[in-house]
Structures are given as structure tokens and as C-alpha cells.
Design an enzyme around this catalytic site. Structure first.
Site, PDB file in Angstrom:
ATOM      1  CE1 TYR A  53      86.820 -14.853  64.782  1.00 50.80           C
ATOM      2  CE2 TYR A  53      87.726 -14.323  62.627  1.00 50.80           C
ATOM      3  CZ  TYR A  53      86.709 -14.839  63.403  1.00 50.80           C
ATOM      4  OH  TYR A  53      85.563 -15.302  62.825  1.00 50.80           O
ATOM      5  CG  HIS A  60      79.614 -21.962  66.636  1.00 47.67           C
ATOM      6  ND1 HIS A  60      78.667 -20.972  66.490  1.00 47.67           N
ATOM      7  CD2 HIS A  60      79.017 -23.101  66.222  1.00 47.67           C
ATOM      8  CE1 HIS A  60      77.535 -21.499  66.017  1.00 47.67           C
ATOM      9  NE2 HIS A  60      77.735 -22.790  65.862  1.00 47.67           N
ATOM     10  CB  CYS A  76     100.510 -29.219  61.121  1.00 51.86           C
ATOM     11  SG  CYS A  76     101.264 -28.007  62.229  1.00 51.86           S
ATOM     12  CG  ASN A 109      65.917 -14.315  73.258  1.00 48.42           C
ATOM     13  OD1 ASN A 109      65.797 -13.102  73.123  1.00 48.42           O
ATOM     14  ND2 ASN A 109      66.650 -15.053  72.442  1.00 48.42           N
ATOM     15  N   PRO A 110      64.853 -11.915  75.759  1.00 47.20           N
ATOM     16  CG  PRO A 110      66.217 -10.013  75.662  1.00 47.20           C
ATOM     17  CD  PRO A 110      66.262 -11.497  75.776  1.00 47.20           C
ATOM     18  CD  GLU A 111      63.836  -8.467  70.990  1.00 41.56           C
ATOM     19  OE1 GLU A 111      62.784  -8.492  70.305  1.00 41.56           O
ATOM     20  OE2 GLU A 111      64.314  -7.438  71.492  1.00 41.56           O
TER      21      GLU A 111
HETATM   22  N1  APR Z   1      69.825 -11.965  77.518  1.00 39.86           N
HETATM   23  C1  APR Z   1      69.318 -12.985  76.788  1.00 39.86           C
HETATM   24  N2  APR Z   1      69.159 -12.928  75.448  1.00 39.86           N
HETATM   25  C2  APR Z   1      69.516 -11.812  74.834  1.00 39.86           C
HETATM   26  C3  APR Z   1      70.053 -10.703  75.518  1.00 39.86           C
HETATM   27  C4  APR Z   1      70.197 -10.808  76.930  1.00 39.86           C
HETATM   28  N3  APR Z   1      70.701  -9.806  77.647  1.00 39.86           N
HETATM   29  N4  APR Z   1      70.331  -9.724  74.604  1.00 39.86           N
HETATM   30  C5  APR Z   1      69.994 -10.217  73.411  1.00 39.86           C
HETATM   31  N5  APR Z   1      69.496 -11.475  73.536  1.00 39.86           N
HETATM   32  C6  APR Z   1      69.031 -12.373  72.490  1.00 39.86           C
HETATM   33  C7  APR Z   1      68.516 -11.717  71.243  1.00 39.86           C
HETATM   34  O1  APR Z   1      67.135 -11.424  71.384  1.00 39.86           O
HETATM   35  C8  APR Z   1      68.761 -12.785  70.182  1.00 39.86           C
HETATM   36  O2  APR Z   1      67.663 -13.665  70.069  1.00 39.86           O
HETATM   37  O3  APR Z   1      70.172 -13.094  72.065  1.00 39.86           O
HETATM   38  C9  APR Z   1      69.971 -13.551  70.734  1.00 39.86           C
HETATM   39  C10 APR Z   1      71.268 -13.341  69.958  1.00 39.86           C
HETATM   40  O4  APR Z   1      71.117 -13.879  68.678  1.00 39.86           O
HETATM   41  P1  APR Z   1      72.328 -13.976  67.639  1.00 39.86           P
HETATM   42  O5  APR Z   1      73.063 -12.681  67.616  1.00 39.86           O
HETATM   43  O6  APR Z   1      71.760 -14.531  66.390  1.00 39.86           O
HETATM   44  O7  APR Z   1      73.321 -14.995  68.346  1.00 39.86           O
HETATM   45  P2  APR Z   1      73.408 -16.563  68.251  1.00 39.86           P
HETATM   46  O8  APR Z   1      72.069 -17.195  68.285  1.00 39.86           O
HETATM   47  O9  APR Z   1      74.407 -16.970  69.274  1.00 39.86           O
HETATM   48  O10 APR Z   1      74.065 -16.741  66.816  1.00 39.86           O
HETATM   49  C11 APR Z   1      74.454 -18.000  66.418  1.00 39.86           C
HETATM   50  O11 APR Z   1      75.611 -17.184  64.478  1.00 39.86           O
HETATM   51  O12 APR Z   1      76.748 -15.178  64.355  1.00 39.86           O
HETATM   52  C12 APR Z   1      76.862 -16.559  64.186  1.00 39.86           C
HETATM   53  O13 APR Z   1      78.511 -18.179  64.674  1.00 39.86           O
HETATM   54  C13 APR Z   1      77.844 -17.041  65.199  1.00 39.86           C
HETATM   55  O14 APR Z   1      77.592 -18.406  67.154  1.00 39.86           O
HETATM   56  C14 APR Z   1      76.949 -17.444  66.348  1.00 39.86           C
HETATM   57  C15 APR Z   1      75.730 -17.991  65.636  1.00 39.86           C
END
Ligand code: APR
Length: 241
Positions: free
Chosen positions: A53, A106, A117, A207-209
Site C-alpha cells: 500500500y 472504498h 482503535c 468508458n472505452p469498453e
Molecule cells: N477512461 C475511462 N474508462 C476507462 C479508461 C479511460 N481512460 N481506461 C479504462 N477504462 C475502463 C475500463 O474499460 C473498465 O471498464 O475503466 C474500467 C475499470 O474497471 P475496473 O478495473 O474493474 O475498476 P473499478 O470498476 O473501479 O473496480 C471496482 O474493484 O478492484 C476493486 O476495490 C477495487 O474500487 C475497485 C473496484
């Protein structure tokens, strides 16, 4: 009039903050992050988890918030009093970029505290302790002598109740939610967009995906946070003038 931005790891991607699901580097390459981010892992090997961390905090501190963060700060000014960021990220980047109304679902890597504590421990002191490329044991609490742990929510732990409640209220009240850079897979954060929809609000995903949310979103914008958010602010500002 009321806007909520729900952000995840993708928000920080263009600033180079390493995510969980990305391959780890250096000292950490041989560990699975999902196995380090648990209370059991900390009990088993406090030095390893604490040092991991500390190295993540150091990486987050070195990152510079990209233009999408500044765009969210502009939106907060634009919707004065009606804009909230709800983030799953623990890197503190929204606050560092200047957002004032931020709910960290989170927890935060900046908020180290006693396991017992909950007495806080300064994150600058954590970085000094863990500056070497070795695993170092966590410091102990000045009040009760127990270990200091990162103030993040580990797998299997409850989310902070007040943060979750405030996030739910912001979602229910929102006219629009911007859901940025999250895979919409991890609950309870993933359920906030449904609360927006149930409250009559619209959902815009950035989101790109494609994600499980894409088919329910009113707009699913296939772009990165760094591209889309400044464009959105520009368009809004142009419309108003
Ligand atoms: N801009 C926008 N979205 C993006 C980019 C970008 N430049 N690059 C990637 N992404 C998208 C990906 O397509 C994906 O859908 O961001 C998303 C990231 O997903 P995760 O890695 O699953 O992140 P998150 O949703 O925040 O995860 C939730 O899971 O890992 C645990 O506790 C951790 O807070 C986290 C939680």
C-alpha cells in the site's frame, strides 16, 4: 440541476495510476493484488501488505491528475451546490485535482489508521518508513500499540456506512449521473446507477469498453475520461453563453 459523477479505476488510467487488475511491477510482480487486499493477508503478512500500500500511495502521489479531473472541478462550479463525485478509487486524485464534494466509497490510501482503535497515522510518515525497496513492518499505534493499516476497504469488508448512505442519497436525487471508468461489476457501487434510474434520472456512461451498465444507460459514450469530460464541459459552456 443535480449531477453525480460515479468514478472507478478507469478515471485514473490516463494519469498512470496502476490499477489492481493490471500486472504488478518490481517487488510486487509475483503477487496477486486480489490476495493482498484482504484482512487475512494483512494478518498473515502485515509487512508485505503495508509495504504494498505504501508503494501504491507513492505511485498515486507521483501521478498528475489529467484534464478530465479538471473538467469535473469545472462541473462542480457549473452546478454550484448540485454536484457530487462518488468514487471507488482510493488514490485521492479527485481531491488533489480540486474537487470539493467527494465521497470515497472504498476509503483512501491517504488515511492510514490503527487496526484496533482507528487512531489516524500520517501518510507522509508511511512514505518515509517505506521508502526503501524492501518490505517493512507497519508502524504501531501511539495510543494502543496495535498495527497501523491502510484506510481502504478490503475485499470482504463492509463499506463505510455514512459514505454509502450519502452516495445513495446523491444517486436518488440526481437528474443525471456520469458513470466514468468503472467496470460496473463490484457491488454495492455498481448498484448506484439503478438508483439514479429509479429516481427518474438519466445515466451517461463514459468508458472505452462495453460494460454490464451499457445497455441500461441513456447514453453510452465510448471514449476515455480524459477525452470525454473536457468535451462535455466545453459543450455545456458553449450552450450557456
Ligand atoms: N477512461 C475511462 N474508462 C476507462 C479508461 C479511460 N481512460 N481506461 C479504462 N477504462 C475502463 C475500463 O474499460 C473498465 O471498464 O475503466 C474500467 C475499470 O474497471 P475496473 O478495473 O474493474 O475498476 P473499478 O470498476 O473501479 O473496480 C471496482 O474493484 O478492484 C476493486 O476495490 C477495487 O474500487 C475497485 C473496484
Amino acid at each position: 440541476r443535480k449531477v453525480v459523477a460515479l468514478t472507478g479505476a478507469g478515471m485514473s488510467a490516463e494519469s498512470g495510476v496502476p490499477t489492481f487488475r493490471e500486472a504488478q511491477t518490481g517487488l510486487w510482480a509475483k503477487y496477486d493484488p486480489q490476495e493482498l487486499a484482504t484482512p487475512e493477508a494483512f494478518r498473515r503478512n502485515p509487512a508485505r501488505v503495508f509495504s504494498w500500500y505504501a508503494s501504491r500511495l507513492q505511485a498515486a502521489r507521483r501521478a498528475t491528475p489529467h484534464a478530465g479531473y479538471a473538467a469535473l472541478v469545472s462541473l462542480e462550479r457549473f452546478y454550484a451546490g448540485g454536484f457530487t463525485v462518488v468514487t471507488q478509487n482510493t488514490d485521492g486524485m479527485h481531491s488533489r485535482a480540486g474537487s470539493g464534494s467527494v465521497i470515497e466509497l472504498h476509503g483512501s490510501m491517504e488515511a492510514f489508521r490503527c487496526v484496533q482503535c482507528r487512531h489516524p497515522y500520517p501518510s507522509d510518515a508511511v512514505l518515509e518508513l517505506a521508502a526503501s525497496d524492501h518490505e517493512v513492518p507497519p508502524p504501531t499505534c501511539s495510543k494502543c500499540g496495535n498495527f497501523i493499516r491502510p484506510g481502504v476497504v478490503w475485499f470482504g469488508e463492509m463499506l463505510p456506512g455514512d459514505a454509502l448512505e450519502r452516495a445513495g442519497q446523491a444517486a436518488q436525487a440526481a437528474d443525471v449521473a456520469l458513470v466514468i471508468g468503472t467496470s460496473s461489476l463490484v457491488y454495492p457501487a455498481a448498484q448506484l446507477p439503478s438508483m439514479v434510474i429509479a429516481g427518474g434520472g438519466k445515466v451517461i456512461e463514459v468508458n472505452p469498453e462495453t460494460t454490464p451498465l451499457s445497455s441500461q444507460a441513456d447514453v453510452s459514450w465510448r471514449a476515455t475520461a480524459g477525452e470525454a469530460l473536457p468535451m462535455l464541459v466545453e459543450a455545456l459552456t458553449r450552450e450557456v453563453h
